[in-house]
Design an enzyme around this catalytic site. Structure first.
Site, PDB file in Angstrom:
ATOM      1  N   HIS A 183       0.866  -1.184   0.000  1.00  0.00           N
ATOM      2  CA  HIS A 183       0.000   0.000   0.000  1.00  0.00           C
ATOM      3  C   HIS A 183       0.896   1.225   0.000  1.00  0.00           C
ATOM      4  CE1 HIS A 183      -4.138  -1.505   0.552  1.00  0.00           C
ATOM      5  NE2 HIS A 183      -3.522  -2.547   1.061  1.00  0.00           N
ATOM      6  N   ALA A 196      11.087 -22.289   7.870  1.00  0.00           N
ATOM      7  CA  ALA A 196       9.856 -21.800   8.496  1.00  0.00           C
ATOM      8  C   ALA A 196      10.056 -20.432   9.123  1.00  0.00           C
ATOM      9  CB  ALA A 196       9.389 -22.794   9.552  1.00  0.00           C
ATOM     10  N   LYS A 207      18.292 -15.195   5.018  1.00  0.00           N
ATOM     11  CA  LYS A 207      19.686 -15.208   4.570  1.00  0.00           C
ATOM     12  C   LYS A 207      20.086 -16.634   4.222  1.00  0.00           C
ATOM     13  CE  LYS A 207      20.987 -11.220   7.393  1.00  0.00           C
ATOM     14  NZ  LYS A 207      21.892 -10.702   8.460  1.00  0.00           N
TER      15      LYS A 207
END
Length: 213
Positions: free
Chosen positions: A136, A187, A207
């Site tokens: 946005h 995860a 990373k």
């Protein structure tokens, strides 16, 4: 039947089929009912897509699929419940969501697109995955005086996820990112930059923690 009544009718039938699980009846009958609802449900949404391949299966229920005419999905697509696909046409851009063959999505996956999001073949998603090619606003000082929900949607660039990628639970993939072939994304990661092929990446921001090739 009025097209607006179809989702409601499917939902109603599905609700009662799933309630039957609490009744002690033959498991095969329950499973047959589930498969019937899934095929009916999937067929309804498939009919709206720009293109769709063989054995398109959606887990019940779907949150919503918006802008289906801008979405192409290949063969053997499966998703668990609560899938959300959103292709939004703006004044300056026409969206394209392109999903390859043998793609599987876990529970509560969400893809939001105003530009282009491409997912290759044989890609596995965990649950609660979020992929977007836009924000946005363009994050400049002038826009800080505008309510975020009133800022124009802005894309920094497309998202590309190459073949044979595995994305773990609760991962977010941000705009203008390429995840290379064979990557594994750990995860709870937030992917903000390109990840080269055959890498394992994790963290916020993600990373590289290992190169496999």
């Amino acid at each position: 039947m009025n097209r607006t009544l179809i989702p409601f009718t499917i939902y109603t039938i599905g609700k009662y089929v799933y309630k039957i699980q609490s009744i002690s009846i033959n498991r095969k009958i329950i499973e047959s009912g589930r498969k019937f609802i899934q095929i009916l449900y999937s067929g309804y949404y498939a009919s709206q897509l720009k293109s769709v391949g063989l054995q398109f299966r959606l887990g019940y229920p779907v949150k919503f699929i918006y802008g289906a005419q801008y979405i192409c999905i290949g063969n053997f697509f499966t998703s668990f419940p609560q899938l959300r696909l959103e292709a939004i046409k703006t004044e300056t851009k026409t969206p394209h969501i392109i999903i390859g063959d043998n793609v599987s999505m876990g529970y509560n996956c969400q893809i939001n697109c105003i530009d282009k999001i491409v997912i290759g073949n044989n890609v596995l998603f965990g649950s609660n995955i979020f992929i977007t090619d836009h924000f946005h606003g363009a994050s400049n000082i002038d826009e800080t005086y505008i309510s975020p929900n009133k800022r124009a949607l802005y894309s920094k660039g497309p998202v590309v996820i190459d073949d044979n990628v595995w994305i773990g639970q609760n991962v977010s993939v941000m705009p203008n990112v390429v995840i290379g072939e064979g990557c594994i994304i750990g995860a709870n990661s937030v992917v903000t930059h390109d990840i080269p092929a055959f890498s394992i990446a994790a963290g916020c921001p993600a990373k590289i923690i290992k190169r496999m090739k």
